[in-house]
Design a protein around this motif. Sequence first.
Motif, PDB file in Angstrom:
ATOM      1  N   TYR A 284       0.868  -1.182   0.000  1.00  0.00           N
ATOM      2  CA  TYR A 284       0.000   0.000   0.000  1.00  0.00           C
ATOM      3  C   TYR A 284       0.899   1.225   0.000  1.00  0.00           C
ATOM      4  CZ  TYR A 284      -4.176   2.759   1.142  1.00  0.00           C
ATOM      5  OH  TYR A 284      -5.229   3.648   1.112  1.00  0.00           O
ATOM      6  N   CYS A 285       0.956   1.873  -1.131  1.00  0.00           N
ATOM      7  CA  CYS A 285       1.879   2.989  -1.320  1.00  0.00           C
ATOM      8  C   CYS A 285       1.118   4.315  -1.271  1.00  0.00           C
ATOM      9  CB  CYS A 285       2.596   2.853  -2.657  1.00  0.00           C
ATOM     10  SG  CYS A 285       3.690   4.239  -3.041  1.00  0.00           S
ATOM     11  N   THR A 286       1.467   5.148  -0.295  1.00  0.00           N
ATOM     12  CA  THR A 286       0.866   6.474  -0.201  1.00  0.00           C
ATOM     13  C   THR A 286       1.737   7.458  -0.964  1.00  0.00           C
ATOM     14  OG1 THR A 286      -0.120   5.976   1.950  1.00  0.00           O
ATOM     15  CG2 THR A 286       0.095   8.290   1.361  1.00  0.00           C
ATOM     16  N   VAL A 287       1.167   8.052  -1.999  1.00  0.00           N
ATOM     17  CA  VAL A 287       1.926   8.902  -2.914  1.00  0.00           C
ATOM     18  C   VAL A 287       1.865  10.354  -2.439  1.00  0.00           C
ATOM     19  CG1 VAL A 287       2.250   9.617  -5.299  1.00  0.00           C
ATOM     20  CG2 VAL A 287       1.397   7.323  -4.794  1.00  0.00           C
ATOM     21  N   SER A 288       3.039  10.944  -2.291  1.00  0.00           N
ATOM     22  CA  SER A 288       3.153  12.322  -1.813  1.00  0.00           C
ATOM     23  C   SER A 288       4.273  13.025  -2.569  1.00  0.00           C
ATOM     24  CB  SER A 288       3.453  12.325  -0.313  1.00  0.00           C
ATOM     25  OG  SER A 288       4.778  11.851  -0.083  1.00  0.00           O
ATOM     26  N   ALA A 289       4.552  14.237  -2.152  1.00  0.00           N
ATOM     27  CA  ALA A 289       5.667  14.973  -2.752  1.00  0.00           C
ATOM     28  C   ALA A 289       7.004  14.289  -2.493  1.00  0.00           C
ATOM     29  CB  ALA A 289       5.695  16.399  -2.211  1.00  0.00           C
ATOM     30  N   TYR A 290       7.067  13.433  -1.485  1.00  0.00           N
ATOM     31  CA  TYR A 290       8.313  12.730  -1.170  1.00  0.00           C
ATOM     32  C   TYR A 290       8.672  11.670  -2.203  1.00  0.00           C
ATOM     33  CZ  TYR A 290       8.743  14.764   3.490  1.00  0.00           C
ATOM     34  OH  TYR A 290       8.911  15.623   4.546  1.00  0.00           O
ATOM     35  N   ASN A 291       7.692  10.914  -2.675  1.00  0.00           N
ATOM     36  CA  ASN A 291       8.033   9.718  -3.458  1.00  0.00           C
ATOM     37  C   ASN A 291       7.547   9.709  -4.897  1.00  0.00           C
ATOM     38  OD1 ASN A 291       5.338   9.482  -2.727  1.00  0.00           O
ATOM     39  ND2 ASN A 291       5.458   7.296  -2.262  1.00  0.00           N
ATOM     40  N   ILE A 292       6.759  10.697  -5.317  1.00  0.00           N
ATOM     41  CA  ILE A 292       6.199  10.667  -6.675  1.00  0.00           C
ATOM     42  C   ILE A 292       7.310  10.684  -7.735  1.00  0.00           C
ATOM     43  CG2 ILE A 292       5.894  13.192  -6.695  1.00  0.00           C
ATOM     44  CD1 ILE A 292       3.599  10.649  -8.454  1.00  0.00           C
ATOM     45  N   PHE A 293       8.421  11.366  -7.471  1.00  0.00           N
ATOM     46  CA  PHE A 293       9.507  11.451  -8.463  1.00  0.00           C
ATOM     47  C   PHE A 293      10.155  10.088  -8.687  1.00  0.00           C
ATOM     48  CE2 PHE A 293      13.860  12.256  -9.881  1.00  0.00           C
ATOM     49  CZ  PHE A 293      13.650  13.148 -10.925  1.00  0.00           C
ATOM     50  N   TYR A 294      10.147   9.236  -7.663  1.00  0.00           N
ATOM     51  CA  TYR A 294      10.831   7.934  -7.742  1.00  0.00           C
ATOM     52  C   TYR A 294       9.845   6.757  -7.813  1.00  0.00           C
ATOM     53  CZ  TYR A 294      14.853  10.706  -6.217  1.00  0.00           C
ATOM     54  OH  TYR A 294      15.853  11.652  -6.119  1.00  0.00           O
ATOM     55  N   ILE A 295       8.592   7.046  -8.090  1.00  0.00           N
ATOM     56  CA  ILE A 295       7.579   5.990  -8.022  1.00  0.00           C
ATOM     57  C   ILE A 295       7.829   4.906  -9.063  1.00  0.00           C
ATOM     58  CG2 ILE A 295       5.745   6.762  -9.617  1.00  0.00           C
ATOM     59  CD1 ILE A 295       5.219   5.886  -5.917  1.00  0.00           C
ATOM     60  N   ASP A 296       8.445   5.258 -10.182  1.00  0.00           N
ATOM     61  CA  ASP A 296       8.751   4.265 -11.216  1.00  0.00           C
ATOM     62  C   ASP A 296       9.762   3.233 -10.701  1.00  0.00           C
ATOM     63  OD1 ASP A 296      10.583   6.515 -11.240  1.00  0.00           O
ATOM     64  OD2 ASP A 296      11.501   5.635 -13.032  1.00  0.00           O
ATOM     65  N   GLU A 297      10.716   3.679  -9.895  1.00  0.00           N
ATOM     66  CA  GLU A 297      11.706   2.753  -9.339  1.00  0.00           C
ATOM     67  C   GLU A 297      11.060   1.787  -8.350  1.00  0.00           C
ATOM     68  OE1 GLU A 297      15.170   4.733  -7.813  1.00  0.00           O
ATOM     69  OE2 GLU A 297      15.204   6.201  -9.447  1.00  0.00           O
ATOM     70  N   PHE A 298      10.105   2.294  -7.588  1.00  0.00           N
ATOM     71  CA  PHE A 298       9.383   1.448  -6.641  1.00  0.00           C
ATOM     72  C   PHE A 298       8.579   0.377  -7.376  1.00  0.00           C
ATOM     73  CE2 PHE A 298       5.426   0.951  -3.989  1.00  0.00           C
ATOM     74  CZ  PHE A 298       6.014   0.158  -3.009  1.00  0.00           C
ATOM     75  N   VAL A 299       7.903   0.767  -8.455  1.00  0.00           N
ATOM     76  CA  VAL A 299       7.116  -0.180  -9.248  1.00  0.00           C
ATOM     77  C   VAL A 299       8.028  -1.257  -9.848  1.00  0.00           C
ATOM     78  CG1 VAL A 299       5.671  -0.439 -11.324  1.00  0.00           C
ATOM     79  CG2 VAL A 299       5.275   1.481  -9.761  1.00  0.00           C
ATOM     80  N   LYS A 300       9.177  -0.846 -10.339  1.00  0.00           N
ATOM     81  CA  LYS A 300      10.128  -1.796 -10.926  1.00  0.00           C
ATOM     82  C   LYS A 300      10.660  -2.770  -9.873  1.00  0.00           C
ATOM     83  CE  LYS A 300      11.770   1.300 -14.606  1.00  0.00           C
ATOM     84  NZ  LYS A 300      12.909   2.117 -15.097  1.00  0.00           N
ATOM     85  N   TYR A 301      10.978  -2.259  -8.698  1.00  0.00           N
ATOM     86  CA  TYR A 301      11.496  -3.118  -7.634  1.00  0.00           C
ATOM     87  C   TYR A 301      10.473  -4.187  -7.254  1.00  0.00           C
ATOM     88  CZ  TYR A 301      13.433  -4.745  -3.227  1.00  0.00           C
ATOM     89  OH  TYR A 301      13.932  -5.548  -2.230  1.00  0.00           O
ATOM     90  N   ASN A 302       9.223  -3.779  -7.116  1.00  0.00           N
ATOM     91  CA  ASN A 302       8.182  -4.742  -6.753  1.00  0.00           C
ATOM     92  C   ASN A 302       8.026  -5.813  -7.828  1.00  0.00           C
ATOM     93  OD1 ASN A 302       5.879  -5.798  -5.227  1.00  0.00           O
ATOM     94  ND2 ASN A 302       4.650  -4.958  -6.897  1.00  0.00           N
ATOM     95  N   ALA A 303       8.034  -5.393  -9.089  1.00  0.00           N
ATOM     96  CA  ALA A 303       7.852  -6.349 -10.186  1.00  0.00           C
ATOM     97  C   ALA A 303       8.989  -7.364 -10.245  1.00  0.00           C
ATOM     98  CB  ALA A 303       7.740  -5.596 -11.511  1.00  0.00           C
ATOM     99  N   GLU A 304      10.190  -6.939  -9.880  1.00  0.00           N
ATOM    100  CA  GLU A 304      11.349  -7.825  -9.974  1.00  0.00           C
ATOM    101  C   GLU A 304      11.559  -8.673  -8.722  1.00  0.00           C
ATOM    102  OE1 GLU A 304      16.197  -7.607 -10.777  1.00  0.00           O
ATOM    103  OE2 GLU A 304      14.933  -5.822 -11.085  1.00  0.00           O
ATOM    104  N   HIS A 305      11.265  -8.113  -7.529  1.00  0.00           N
ATOM    105  CA  HIS A 305      11.645  -8.784  -6.287  1.00  0.00           C
ATOM    106  C   HIS A 305      10.459  -9.271  -5.444  1.00  0.00           C
ATOM    107  CE1 HIS A 305      15.855  -7.684  -6.865  1.00  0.00           C
ATOM    108  NE2 HIS A 305      15.444  -6.453  -7.178  1.00  0.00           N
ATOM    109  N   LEU A 306       9.537  -8.405  -5.125  1.00  0.00           N
ATOM    110  CA  LEU A 306       8.449  -8.781  -4.212  1.00  0.00           C
ATOM    111  C   LEU A 306       7.274  -9.438  -4.929  1.00  0.00           C
ATOM    112  CD1 LEU A 306       8.458  -5.629  -1.897  1.00  0.00           C
ATOM    113  CD2 LEU A 306       9.567  -7.836  -1.522  1.00  0.00           C
ATOM    114  N   LYS A 307       6.964  -8.931  -6.115  1.00  0.00           N
ATOM    115  CA  LYS A 307       5.886  -9.481  -6.955  1.00  0.00           C
ATOM    116  C   LYS A 307       4.560  -9.553  -6.189  1.00  0.00           C
ATOM    117  CE  LYS A 307       9.246 -12.332  -9.483  1.00  0.00           C
ATOM    118  NZ  LYS A 307       9.421 -11.407 -10.602  1.00  0.00           N
TER     119      LYS A 307
END
Length: 405
Positions: A284-307
């Motif tokens: 459950y990812c809460t999107v804010s000014a802190y993480n919106i710039f890097y949200i693509d990296e988070f999506v990629k990490y989940n797809a590769e590692h946590l799934k």
Amino acid sequence: MSRKCLYPFTNLTVNTNGSVAPCCKFNTIKTAITDLEKETLYEKNINELFFQPKMSEIRQQFLNGIEPEECNACWIEEASGITSMRQHRDNISKVSNYQKKYKDKFNNPSIITMDFKFSSLCNLKCRICGPYCSSKWLKESLDTGEYHKHTIGIFSKYADRKFIDNEVNFEIIKELLPTLHLLEFYGGEPLLQPEHSRIMDILDCYPQLTDVNLTLSYNTNGTVFDEKAVKIWNKVNFVELNISIDDIFERFEYQRFLANWSDVIDNIKKYKQECGSNVQISLYCTVSAYNIFYIDEFVKYNAEHLKLPLRFNTVHQPEHLSVKNIPEPIKHIIKSKIDMLTENEQSFINKDYHINGIVNLMLSNTANPELFKKFMEKNKTHDNYRNESFEEVFNEFWILCNNIN
């Protein structure tokens, strides 16, 4: 045509200060002091609070075709193409398994879902949070002058055990159990709350638990592995275990201060190993000014590692944390990064809680430079207090922000 919402007719949200609301996104800023916060768990039980005058007034507004201003979060999200909580609840009510429970609730309100924030007891100081939802924030908020001493004194009471002090509340839950559809647990940190443990005991002792068709839903910060809860979850119809992770590695630890990235990942692995097939573990990812710039990296990490299934939520308040106020040139860089995500990388994202709606929200609203300035200033204040550095942890984003300013 006016939009109706089932939440005021079927749900009770219990807030950390002991007040209640129709849902967690109901904005009580205009009404709280004069209305909803007048009656709390300190004086009333949950059934009395559900039928208090202000809750009845909100229901009547919807029946009269009036869209309450306090429901603005859903109206904004729907205008941006995001599936709002209102729409999600309406969709659930039409699922065959739940139709009977929701039937005729506009004419006959009753509690069939509850959203519990028992207290502000928490073990983290997340950057998007504050002393009203996390007891860990109290001292820092006072020391930095963010809140007055009197206000901190009020917030400190949010950690009180007002729900558990009234045994009637647990008796009501026992009575409601056969007709309940959903119990949601938020925080503070729900898996640290003694009230949660008591409710687990109630469920464990209920003889026909598998026949209730009950769903349990959690937003937990992932720092706690609750072995007792897992054993009971495995006997419940369905459990949504949402792990609140907004970023990865060092950026995660900055945003979820006092959490350890490796420990949280280890706990996720334990939950995946110990939970039955009826327990759906999601991010459950809460999107804010802190993480919106890097949200693509988070999506990629989940797809590769946590799934794991991935749901996005967006911060509306306080406004300086909203993605709406990201400087305009940076908004388009963010969109281009998200547009480059592959179909496979996006395949884990829940279609009802997709990032695209949040991007639309970001782009369709003009940034307020003063609010973004406030965001940067608050970072400096808390960086100095915690001996952290926004500049170092979010360097690429920080450089872009400073070049624009």
